[in-house]
Design a protein around this motif. Structure first.
Motif, mmCIF file in Angstrom:
data_model
loop_
_atom_site.group_PDB
_atom_site.id
_atom_site.type_symbol
_atom_site.label_atom_id
_atom_site.label_comp_id
_atom_site.label_asym_id
_atom_site.label_seq_id
_atom_site.Cartn_x
_atom_site.Cartn_y
_atom_site.Cartn_z
ATOM 1 N N ARG A 102 21.074 -75.337 26.188
ATOM 2 C CA ARG A 102 21.515 -74.210 25.358
ATOM 3 C C ARG A 102 21.606 -74.723 23.915
ATOM 4 O O ARG A 102 22.488 -75.522 23.581
ATOM 5 N N ILE A 103 20.647 -74.289 23.106
ATOM 6 C CA ILE A 103 20.494 -74.892 21.779
ATOM 7 C C ILE A 103 20.718 -73.820 20.709
ATOM 8 O O ILE A 103 20.186 -72.710 20.807
ATOM 9 N N GLY A 104 21.480 -74.189 19.675
ATOM 10 C CA GLY A 104 21.680 -73.290 18.538
ATOM 11 C C GLY A 104 20.582 -73.486 17.509
ATOM 12 O O GLY A 104 20.091 -74.601 17.321
ATOM 13 N N ALA A 105 20.197 -72.396 16.855
ATOM 14 C CA ALA A 105 19.161 -72.459 15.814
ATOM 15 C C ALA A 105 19.669 -71.712 14.586
ATOM 16 O O ALA A 105 20.244 -70.628 14.709
ATOM 17 N N ILE A 106 19.463 -72.315 13.414
ATOM 18 C CA ILE A 106 19.872 -71.660 12.163
ATOM 19 C C ILE A 106 18.709 -71.680 11.189
ATOM 20 O O ILE A 106 18.235 -72.755 10.804
ATOM 21 N N GLU A 107 18.249 -70.493 10.820
ATOM 22 C CA GLU A 107 17.270 -70.386 9.737
ATOM 23 C C GLU A 107 18.063 -69.965 8.504
ATOM 24 O O GLU A 107 18.520 -68.822 8.409
ATOM 25 N N ALA A 108 18.273 -70.926 7.611
ATOM 26 C CA ALA A 108 19.133 -70.693 6.452
ATOM 27 C C ALA A 108 18.265 -70.352 5.254
ATOM 28 O O ALA A 108 17.636 -71.239 4.657
ATOM 29 N N GLY A 109 18.206 -69.077 4.900
ATOM 30 C CA GLY A 109 17.376 -68.638 3.775
ATOM 31 C C GLY A 109 18.238 -68.296 2.566
ATOM 32 O O GLY A 109 19.454 -68.102 2.693
ATOM 33 N N GLY A 110 17.607 -68.186 1.426
ATOM 34 C CA GLY A 110 18.331 -67.845 0.208
ATOM 35 C C GLY A 110 18.823 -66.404 0.205
ATOM 36 O O GLY A 110 19.751 -66.060 -0.526
ATOM 37 N N THR A 111 18.231 -65.540 1.032
ATOM 38 C CA THR A 111 18.643 -64.135 1.098
ATOM 39 C C THR A 111 19.492 -63.875 2.332
ATOM 40 O O THR A 111 20.470 -63.149 2.285
ATOM 41 N N LYS A 112 19.065 -64.462 3.474
ATOM 42 C CA LYS A 112 19.841 -64.259 4.699
ATOM 43 C C LYS A 112 19.774 -65.480 5.603
ATOM 44 O O LYS A 112 18.840 -66.284 5.512
ATOM 45 N N PHE A 113 20.795 -65.580 6.441
ATOM 46 C CA PHE A 113 20.841 -66.603 7.478
ATOM 47 C C PHE A 113 20.578 -65.920 8.816
ATOM 48 O O PHE A 113 21.144 -64.859 9.095
ATOM 49 N N ILE A 114 19.737 -66.536 9.641
ATOM 50 C CA ILE A 114 19.555 -66.038 11.006
ATOM 51 C C ILE A 114 20.007 -67.143 11.954
ATOM 52 O O ILE A 114 19.592 -68.303 11.815
ATOM 53 N N CYS A 115 20.909 -66.793 12.860
ATOM 54 C CA CYS A 115 21.397 -67.754 13.856
ATOM 55 C C CYS A 115 20.981 -67.242 15.227
ATOM 56 O O CYS A 115 21.004 -66.036 15.477
ATOM 57 N N GLY A 116 20.627 -68.177 16.102
ATOM 58 C CA GLY A 116 20.234 -67.765 17.451
ATOM 59 C C GLY A 116 20.558 -68.829 18.470
ATOM 60 O O GLY A 116 20.950 -69.952 18.134
#
Ligand code: ADP
Ligand code: ZN
Length: 303
Positions: A2-16
């Motif tokens: 079970r792995i967390g993922a974070i796409e950290a962008g300058g406009t939005k963050f997406i976590c999954g």
């Protein structure tokens, strides 16, 4: 797993949350505000998820130098509040798990290499042409960091003969990002990119700049796939224009069938669509988990 993922962008963050098979079970998105607000949201999201590792692909520039006192920080961004923010350190205080940490574009390149358009080859470049231009570099099965990390969005360009636009990069004026990112298109034509028709002269000029960068990158890195993503590449008519201009730039010098005969399969959109960054963060998390298992003396069987 079970792995967390974070796409950290300058406009939005997406976590999954996902697993080693490249399945993302759920995800959420938060606007990028001050770090305490946004990272507070991230920490709250993961607090009851029981993740075994977390992968992060972050906007930058960021410190990737293992052993540096500021490893895991965002370094010099103009984004209010984020300069010198100890991003990774703040997460580590909340979750004591293995971490994968890399740039957003390196993460996307890695996601594409593991599960997307570059699956099965050992090198690819991932370009995002969006609010800015960034390039992730994966070669010989590894992500390139080097001195800082690749910043191919700011490569210098040769000017299009009919283009008098001065460019908008605050550092270089008419570098690739200054000439070809979404805001440059808008500033040049006084219209947003998605409002311009597919046969507008804007796209020939856009392809001219992107193709220079891609041809130079092919000459320098010799990637097996070149993946072009980001909002601007939603203009799918750019692909044939870019491929043709790359071929013209190289002029037969790189004698590989991938370029001379099959360039349609060489310069391609992301196999993971808009989610290359999130899948890439997941892949970084999976890799961090596996590396931690290996160094603990486990995980060597059956892999
Ligand atoms: P970001 O780079 O912020 O993560 P995007 O990759 O979506 O986000 O890029 C946003 C930029 O791309 C904006 O400048 C926007 O005007 C431009 N853009 C988004 N969609 C399109 C489109 N279909 N055609 C042309 N430009 C677009
Ligand atoms: Zn620049």
């Amino acid at each position: 797993m079970r792995i967390g993922a974070i796409e950290a962008g300058g406009t939005k963050f997406i976590c999954g949350i996902g697993n080693e098979h490249g399945v993302i079970e759920e995800s959420v998105s938060f606007p990028t505000e001050q770090p305490n607000i946004t990272l507070g949201n991230v920490i709250r999201y993961f607090s009851d998820k029981g993740v075994e590792a977390i992968g992060i692909g972050s906007f930058g520039p960021i410190d990737l130098q293992q052993g540096s006192p500021t490893y895991g920080s965002i370094t010099t961004t103009p984004k209010p509040g984020w300069s010198s923010c100890n991003f990774l350190g703040l997460l580590q205080q909340s979750f004591q798990v293995p971490y994968g940490w890399d740039t957003d574009v390196n993460a996307a390149a890695y996601g594409e290499a593991v599960w997307g358009a570059a699956k099965g080859v050992s090198s690819c470049l991932y370009y995002t042409i969006g609010t800015g231009v960034g390039v992730g570099v994966f070669t010989e099965g590894r992500l390139v960091h080097g001195l800082v990390h690749p910043e191919g969005g700011h490569m210098l360009t040769r000017r299009h003969p009919q283009d008098e636009f001065p460019g908008i990069c605050p550092y270089h004026g008419d570098c690739l990002e200054g000439m070809a990112a979404g805001p440059a298109i808008e500033a040049r034509w006084k219209q947003k990119g998605f409002e311009l028709p597919a046969d507008h002269p804007a796209w020939d000029i856009e392809a001219y700049y992107i193709a220079q960068a891609v041809a130079n990158a092919i000459l320098l890195v010799s990637p097996q796939k070149v993946i072009l993503g980001g909002g601007v590449m939603g203009q799918s008519q750019l692909f044939p224009l870019i491929r043709e201009a790359v071929r013209k730039n190289l002029n037969g010098y790189v004698s590989a069938a991938a370029i001379t005969e099959n360039i349609d399969q060489h310069i391609v959109p992301p196999g993971l669509g808009h989610q290359a960054g999130l899948y890439g963060a997941l892949a970084l998390g999976v890799r961090a988990y596996e590396q931690a298992q290996m160094s603990a003396g486990r995980g060597l069987t059956g892999k």
